[in-house]
Design a protein around this motif. Structure first.
Motif, PDB file in Angstrom:
ATOM      1  N   VAL A 170      -9.203  18.675 -40.615  1.00 35.78           N
ATOM      2  CA  VAL A 170      -8.612  17.841 -39.569  1.00 35.78           C
ATOM      3  C   VAL A 170      -7.940  16.615 -40.192  1.00 35.78           C
ATOM      4  N   ASP A 184      -2.604  14.750 -39.692  1.00 29.90           N
ATOM      5  CA  ASP A 184      -1.952  13.440 -39.771  1.00 29.90           C
ATOM      6  C   ASP A 184      -2.746  12.614 -40.776  1.00 29.90           C
ATOM      7  N   THR A 210      -7.719  11.380 -35.598  1.00 33.41           N
ATOM      8  CA  THR A 210      -7.794  12.829 -35.392  1.00 33.41           C
ATOM      9  C   THR A 210      -9.237  13.307 -35.447  1.00 33.41           C
ATOM     10  N   TYR A 233     -11.364  15.376 -32.480  1.00 33.67           N
ATOM     11  CA  TYR A 233     -12.050  16.646 -32.765  1.00 33.67           C
ATOM     12  C   TYR A 233     -13.541  16.539 -32.470  1.00 33.67           C
ATOM     13  N   ASN A 290      -3.495   9.353 -30.249  1.00 32.37           N
ATOM     14  CA  ASN A 290      -3.307   9.023 -31.653  1.00 32.37           C
ATOM     15  C   ASN A 290      -2.112   8.080 -31.813  1.00 32.37           C
ATOM     16  N   THR A 316      -2.805  13.952 -29.364  1.00 33.85           N
ATOM     17  CA  THR A 316      -3.310  14.976 -30.274  1.00 33.85           C
ATOM     18  C   THR A 316      -4.423  15.718 -29.553  1.00 33.85           C
ATOM     19  N   GLY A 343      -0.140  18.942 -32.246  1.00 36.11           N
ATOM     20  CA  GLY A 343       0.263  17.799 -33.055  1.00 36.11           C
ATOM     21  C   GLY A 343       1.344  16.997 -32.350  1.00 36.11           C
ATOM     22  N   GLU A 364       1.201  17.113 -39.901  1.00 34.86           N
ATOM     23  CA  GLU A 364       0.896  17.407 -38.499  1.00 34.86           C
ATOM     24  C   GLU A 364       1.968  18.274 -37.878  1.00 34.86           C
TER      25      GLU A 364
END
Length: 405
Positions: free
Chosen positions: A88, A92, A99, A103, A343, A348, A368, A402
């Motif tokens: 991950v 980016d 990010t 997640y 983000n 994201t 992305g 990304e």
């Protein structure tokens, strides 16, 4: 020798089969094809733009992707949920904390443990995510200034980003790819003295951002290069799925930290800057840049409030373990699930399909923001000059890790 011949043969076939939008025999009089990138400073990495131009006027732009393909989604479908976070980070890579935050929240909600994450963990997550947002915007602003001739901005922003990078390295042990926010918690609590050092940094930073505004954003040359260039109407932005500072630069106050109110953002006071067309047309390159500068001020406000909470209400204790809720085996029930977060570049998101039997996702798909935002480049650039195309690329603020994932 045979291997070398085979390599040359394969390379020649690859060159012949490379997708070309424009054919020389189809060109009208005075039209030409110009390739910008993939090795080009103004394409911010390895983006290749195939430009159909008539003199200096851009007729059409076609982006060609895949030069920095990370294979993120296929890696994610071969690994347990808790081992995916290092991959991950590499999407980016200028905003890895943000990010990671998205997640980890997604997996926690699938497991049903998102409501019991300790407040100290949540405030630390928001703190490091906003620090990383600042670092990402600094690169966006600095490199954009350099794209159109303001080299001083790049030196200033790199200098101030270095302070943030060192703070995050102190907390996580890594300079850019952190693996710090874990499912169920954090890799480690903040180092002793981190909060005080971070407060010193925010005090130092505020006048520096104002200095950037005065020397770059309010500069007549910068305004001439960005005002009325790459105008993005808000309805077109919505139709293309544009998010982040690009969408807010067109005047729409849409930020997932407010709209979805995830983590502890609902408990924090901050504003959502939007473009107003003060230097030119609403939604132009100048508006998008101005919004990023104003977001730096808002991130500082968020950081200061997080630090206050961490110092006064959610203090460190000897028995606090930021990894206490981190499960050894992550096996969500069978479901399809999507999580999204704000983000630095926009929305994201992660889509998961869990089969209920394995600790490896059956399907993992990433959205992305850079990839989606880049899709509108032809609409912004056509009809302008090639030099304006460079200004448009920088105003989008893309990271190719990304884009290609």
């Amino acid at each position: 020798m045979a291997n070398q011949v085979q390599y040359i043969f394969d390379k020649e076939n690859l060159r012949k089969s490379a997708p070309q939008k424009f054919k020389s025999e189809d060109l009208k009089r005075e039209e030409m094809i110009v390739n910008i990138g993939p090795q080009h400073p103004s394409t911010h990495g390895v983006l290749r733009l195939e430009v159909l131009a008539k003199g200096e006027e851009v007729i059409e732009v076609v982006p060609h992707l895949g030069y920095l393909h990370r294979c993120f989604e296929k890696h994610a479908e071969k690994l347990p949920y808790n081992q995916i976070i290092p991959f991950v980070d590499r999407m980016d890579y200028l905003a890895a904390m943000n990010t990671e935050h998205a997640y980890a929240m997604g997996v926690e909600r699938m497991l049903g443990i998102d409501k019991i994450i300790p407040k100290r963990v949540e405030y630390i997550r928001v703190l490091v995510a906003e620090l990383n947002r600042l670092a990402s915007h600094f690169i966006a602003l600095g490199s954009y200034g350099m794209d159109i001739g303001a080299v001083t901005a790049f030196f200033w922003m790199t200098r101030d980003r270095e302070h943030i990078v060192r703070l995050l390295e102190w907390a996580s042990g890594a300079r850019m790819l952190y693996n710090y926010i874990w499912v169920g918690g954090l890799f480690y609590d903040l180092p002793v003295g981190f909060e005080e050092r971070c407060l010193e940094f925010t005090t130092y930073l505020k006048p520096k951002i104002r200095e950037l505004e005065r020397v770059v954003i309010d500069n007549k040359i910068f305004i001439d290069r960005t005002a009325n260039v790459g105008v993005l109407p808000v309805d077109l932005a919505i139709n293309y799925g544009i998010t982040g500072p690009m969408l807010r630069g067109s005047g729409l106050k849409y930020d997932l930290r407010k709209v979805d109110g995830y983590s502890v953002y609902p408990e924090i006071d901050f504003d959502i800057p939007v473009g107003k067309g003060e230097a030119g047309t609403l939604g132009d390159c100048w508006d998008r840049t101005w919004v990023r500068v104003q977001e730096c001020y808002e991130s500082i406000k968020i950081i200061e409030q997080c630090l206050e909470k961490l110092i006064t209400e959610h203090k460190r204790t000897r028995d606090f373990d930021p990894r206490a809720l981190a499960p050894k085996k992550i096996r969500p029930k069978a479901q399809d699930f999507y999580i999204r977060a704000e983000n630095p570049k926009g929305e994201t998101g992660f889509f998961f399909r869990a089969d209920g039997r394995s600790d490896v996702p059956f399907r993992c798909k990433a959205r992305g923001a850079s990839f989606v935002n880049l899709s509108i480049i032809n609409e912004l650039a056509k009809g302008g000059l090639i030099s304006d195309l460079v200004a448009v690329i920088g105003s989008i603020d893309i990271v190719l890790g990304e884009v290609d994932r």
